[in-house]
Design an enzyme around this catalytic site. Structure first.
Site, mmCIF file in Angstrom:
data_model
loop_
_atom_site.group_PDB
_atom_site.id
_atom_site.type_symbol
_atom_site.label_atom_id
_atom_site.label_comp_id
_atom_site.label_asym_id
_atom_site.label_seq_id
_atom_site.Cartn_x
_atom_site.Cartn_y
_atom_site.Cartn_z
ATOM 1 N N ARG A 20 3.005 -20.390 9.821
ATOM 2 C CA ARG A 20 4.005 -19.323 9.971
ATOM 3 C C ARG A 20 3.764 -18.180 8.975
ATOM 4 N NH1 ARG A 20 5.285 -16.405 12.897
ATOM 5 N NH2 ARG A 20 5.223 -18.173 14.297
ATOM 6 N N LYS B 56 10.707 18.890 -2.601
ATOM 7 C CA LYS B 56 11.643 18.885 -1.484
ATOM 8 C C LYS B 56 12.896 19.684 -1.856
ATOM 9 C CE LYS B 56 10.184 14.385 0.233
ATOM 10 N NZ LYS B 56 10.613 13.139 0.901
ATOM 11 N N ASP C 212 9.216 20.228 7.975
ATOM 12 C CA ASP C 212 10.109 19.111 8.249
ATOM 13 C C ASP C 212 11.067 19.437 9.378
ATOM 14 O OD1 ASP C 212 10.924 16.495 7.683
ATOM 15 O OD2 ASP C 212 12.653 17.243 6.557
ATOM 16 N N LYS D 83 7.834 5.301 3.338
ATOM 17 C CA LYS D 83 8.877 4.463 3.950
ATOM 18 C C LYS D 83 8.280 3.120 4.372
ATOM 19 C CE LYS D 83 11.475 8.550 5.385
ATOM 20 N NZ LYS D 83 12.030 9.359 6.495
ATOM 21 N N GLU E 247 7.770 20.955 0.836
ATOM 22 C CA GLU E 247 8.455 20.731 2.106
ATOM 23 C C GLU E 247 9.167 22.018 2.500
ATOM 24 O OE1 GLU E 247 10.682 16.851 2.911
ATOM 25 O OE2 GLU E 247 12.316 18.310 2.896
#
Lengths: 281, 281, 281, 281, 281, 281
Positions: free
Chosen positions: C104, C171, C220, C139, C199
């Protein structure tokens, strides 16, 4: 002298290397080596750029092995051996990308630890012919104590306490609220069988320590003349160690003054690296 | 200049201190402090024995806090500030046994990191008035990279790659099987958006690198004159970094030759400590 | 394209697997496998239940090796290769109890990482024929960044920053108290030699960023038309990256709009597994 | 239903967050936040970009606290609560540089775990009004089992085995060399007091398992009709769990077929994130 | 006697507790406590079921604090104090679920360490009125050395070597290839300042050791009469330690024979727990 | 009975041994072994000083392997086998310094775990001929649960919960605010498929638990007669476990009273070591 097969504890080497590799590889690994043609192999020699004393081979081996067990390292010298500028001390060969990925980590250990061994040897040589031994301190680089203390041994020095739980060393701050005799008495009761050492700034303190019966007096920041006087006071009843402000220029004078041990913080806190490069061959 | 509030990552400090304390306390803790009368408290000042630049306060704070949160540390100077021999830079107070137990670990960090900041500052001062910045390398002490790179910043230097995964730096060994133009091309494709740097030993290599369009050429082991020639060749088309054999004696000449960045391995691999003691007060 | 021999850093694999095994074996180990007759051996094939791209073989190997080095794993495909539903991609054989105990954990890595590689490949294929590259983000699943970024590469994507210490990305929140020109200036001074990315939500911001000279503008949450307009504004003076709301349906339009890089958080935060089972054979 | 105060074990949260922060901060920390003016503070709201179920608040709290204990997080919703696109669920405020440094790590946990809770809730809602419970599997993301299983509970699901040492689950591979009756007998002797579960592919196997007396039969890859038939065979003598190929489209049919438990690997291995952003406020 | 404020190193306590909690909480945490009504609080007393000596309070405190800092522990006795069956020695109060979750881990430490302190005290009491001290050995439970050695101190015993790097102890196996005189000589040279101890099976070996000048002879597996004879031979020239087969029945005879130190492996390897329960109050 | 090839999880062994070695080697390694002539080799037998049951071979193997992979260990008996005083059960041979360095760590594991297996076997033998099984508890030595539970199995015992997340066990403290029927109901809903066990002090509680339908009643601190009465009440509807104050003298009476399981905390919290020495051969 102790055999050059005396190594730092294996677990200490393994963990220190794993930590260093994690630090140097980062989340993506070696961006540059990734550009190499698949299957490329390489071979390179460890070449000192200056003379000195080798130390840290185990950590270097471990760095290559952790990146790729297919890398083979062969040494022409042992830890503790003197090395000469320009003359190779070992060879590493195998997959090129892995070799280059591990290179800096291996060299960082090897250069740092050989730097310590080399500086130690210079102090040891400076007192050659006297019974004095050169000793390190607890002023080691955080996280590398076991490896640095092994490098001091490779350089011909001997080790001070490994940690605060090795033995009792009474300093000024401990003695503010206790007399030497009381402090030594408490030590004998609390920690029987362990050496008791007392840091002394004056001959009076030395006499007081001798009266209390201790294994060692640590003469801190004294001149060689003061040391010689204290050595006379001690008269062989315990070991005499000197510390504080010892340099390559003054160490022989301290040895001549009769110190058994001369401790030098700089061995581990201020040794410059022994520059060792890795040259394709 | 970047604010002196820029610290090493908190996790890095916490782990490095925990490791150092485990190393220094050993299995029994501090045998000597255990002899002190229960309830004794103390107060001591951090006193530099020489002038230099402070760094490592966070690690020192953490060392005291991990041994006993009741210890209070107050600083009279920030990381990056110049300190003067004999003038206290901070005070620690609280339970005496804990204070003495943590002392060496705290000072080992403070002295080592302040040593790096101090040496960095000397290089920075030596190129004052030129646009050149002093940069560290990946030749850091294993396990302390984050803290040492923060100390370089405290000293006024700037940071080279944090790890091998930060950017591409093509050296001899990578270029054995690849032309510069091919290697740069592969870099752009594999790692777009990241800077590509090429180590050059000759002006021809510099031209080749420029033709391939790179962010930086690293001139390795050149004389200041050679550097000046290469700077002329580059003509502002990319950054010029110098490395190899730079010393406090030669660094100004390299800056005068027009280098944008001068990297000095010694900042982290060979800086002697800034000696800082803890004096009862 | 970068060689499929580019692996995640070895230490990252070793630790992630050790952690996962500790998690899955629990304090007693595999209660069920313990019921098997001693000495039983087994052999099983890794069989994809759907088509996709393989990734994570190193972690799977490591899972079996950590449970029992006597288990042998042989692969018929490399990381980055396309796999077909029902056609085995590898075989594991050896002691049956150990094989089932590790199963597993090995499959959890293999399925998760192949899922990321497979989704990445779909985005890469969707922009085939354009110069646009598909890029991941920060992320990632906590604790698996190195492995997930390697899986993105196996899928044909390229990697965004490995960590916050790789490069500057300004940003909105950073620019609340700073103009772009000031922020870029501070970046150049504090972090010379590192790419500066900004950004931008509007074409005006793009112009401002260009005036400040940056390596990349990150557009963005713009429409493909807005992106095309900005690409025109940029005129090749820096890289253009697109992020925010890119899907398999819209990615081609963004590529057609001229973006150099298209970053897709879903590659690592929302990729469904590539279902791979282990069938006795 | 179990209280929403049921959290993952604290140590699991602390370690997972420390690991994720180390991963994201890298050796230099956040290059971009370092550019902010010293002393800047900020305040930002956690805003879901879509509806779903919240989970992972503890990990988010821990991420901010580990970077800077001065950051304050206040929540308007608990784990397990439904959230609405655009409506803030919490606020974080404090030192701006620290806030931005921790942001991505906190959001990675929150989005990933809320994604799991949200998908779980959809399955739970799909079987509302039936006695069936939705259950997770051991197909969790390596290193995050404790947190993901807590997120499943937040979504209204229940937990399967935590590890291989929780209970006996006999599958095909275990039964190759053992009859069900023998395997169950060995289980009772070796692991008395623990539940024995048998995976069954056919009604015959179900009968065999019932004859051996087990706590649960796991019907793997059956149609709802087959499940209904098996439920009839079982007649309440043990729990009936269904697994394999259950989707949001088919789950209600399995519940209607009378399954007590329906296990869905996708809850943890393929849940897309619940997109949650941090908006300055 | 050494103060009862002498604790095991803090890092050792913290790590041992974290490990124990991870072990006991498992991936899901405490299933049973999760059933309690939210907000329930509790209060319980630590009640010894037998008389003995308390030790391990720090570890117990840490266990509760790591599960929930809101739990408050108050002690009516210190480590090293005698406790009476049925009379509470402390109170813990706070959130009930957390209290019950941490209970077993806290009690496992407290009972184990108090068991060691209690057995130590019985040996200490058995030699009361003699100068002999009771000493532990390196036969500690793996992973708990620091805490067990602190418990021995709480019981009134003293500590043997903390680790193999504390001092030299020459045993049969080391002396197979070396004479005692040579081995001691090598010790002095390699490890100056550290105590050298020699294990002796016969009076002849004792004489040989005395001739070599050592700090301590360890008489192994001798009768009290043999010990008395050896003590006579030693005549105060070094410490005499007895080890091997010492029991509560024989320990007084060994003390009467004049041993300075009597080491008892059973203190740490075979002490039964002091049963301490937690009773709601 | 379960095969003697059932081992503790590999990761648990590896980590516990690494921790123990770090503890015992200290910062300098084995000072005494360092004095041995380089190249010396040795050979020694593991010799029990008393009869008992062997356990812990894996940990002993691992200790030698971690210090030096060149050390070879061969066993004449398996875990779970009875051993006889004076008859060797295995041999270790290889580099002498490494052998002596690892000796104590290996023996500490072997003696501790064999002590647990030996005590377990005595309880198992005391109930031979009855259907009762001897079971351990969660009262294990902190940090060694996995290894101790494997030692109990080697002794012929069976394992209780591995951790708090294995199953529900309702005790007094949980039932203060809940009736048994309510608590069992909550358990079934929150943790379906897991066994629910209720601790009962009286026959009335047993009846209440049976009415609530549970898998096991745990009769705490009852006499054998009370147990027999409760067994009659239960009438085979669930398992009956006995705990509290069971000794070698009383265990047979509890078995005769009809208990299915008899749990004995002393197996892991109070087992004296099985003394095993290492004799040169």
């Amino acid at each position: 002298m102790i055999s050059d097969t005396v190594h730092p504890p294996v677990a200490a080497v393994r963990e220190a290397v794993a930590r260093a590799l994690a630090e140097d590889l980062g989340p993506l690994g070696d961006l540059t080596s990734a550009l190499l043609p698949p299957g490329a192999t390489g071979r390179a020699a460890f070449v000192p750029r200056a003379g000195g004393v080798l130390a840290g081979r185990l950590a270097a081996n471990e760095a290559f092995a952790q990146v790729d067990p297919a890398l083979v390292v062969e040494w022409a010298a042992d830890d503790g051996h003197e090395v000469v500028a320009g003359r190779p001390v070992g060879i590493v060969s195998g997959p090129l990308a892995a070799l280059l990925t591990a290179e800096r980590t291996a060299l960082n250990f090897l250069s740092h630890l050989s730097g310590i061994a080399s500086l130690t040897r210079r102090y040891v040589d400076a007192v050659a012919g006297t019974p004095a031994a050169i000793r390190d301190t607890r002023k080691t680089t955080p996280g590398l104590r076991a490896l640095e203390k092994a490098a001091v041994r490779a350089g011909g020095g001997v080790n001070h306490r490994g940690s605060l739980s090795d033995g009792v060393l009474l300093k000024d701050n401990h003695l503010a609220d206790l007399s030497i005799i009381d402090a030594v008495g408490r030590s004998r009761q609390a920690w029987p069988g362990r050496p008791v050492q007392v840091e002394c700034d004056t001959a009076d303190q030395v006499s007081e320590a001798l009266a209390a019966v201790v294994e060692l007096v640590l003469l801190d920041n004294m001149t060689p003349d003061d040391v010689a006087a204290c050595v006379g006071v001690v008269g062989g009843r315990c070991l005499v160690e000197v510390s504080g402000g010892v340099t390559l220029d003054t160490v022989a004078a301290y040895a001549a003054a009769g110190a058994d041990l001369i401790s030098v913080g700089a061995l581990t806190h201020s040794a410059p690296v022994l520059d060792i490069g890795l040259d394709a061959c």
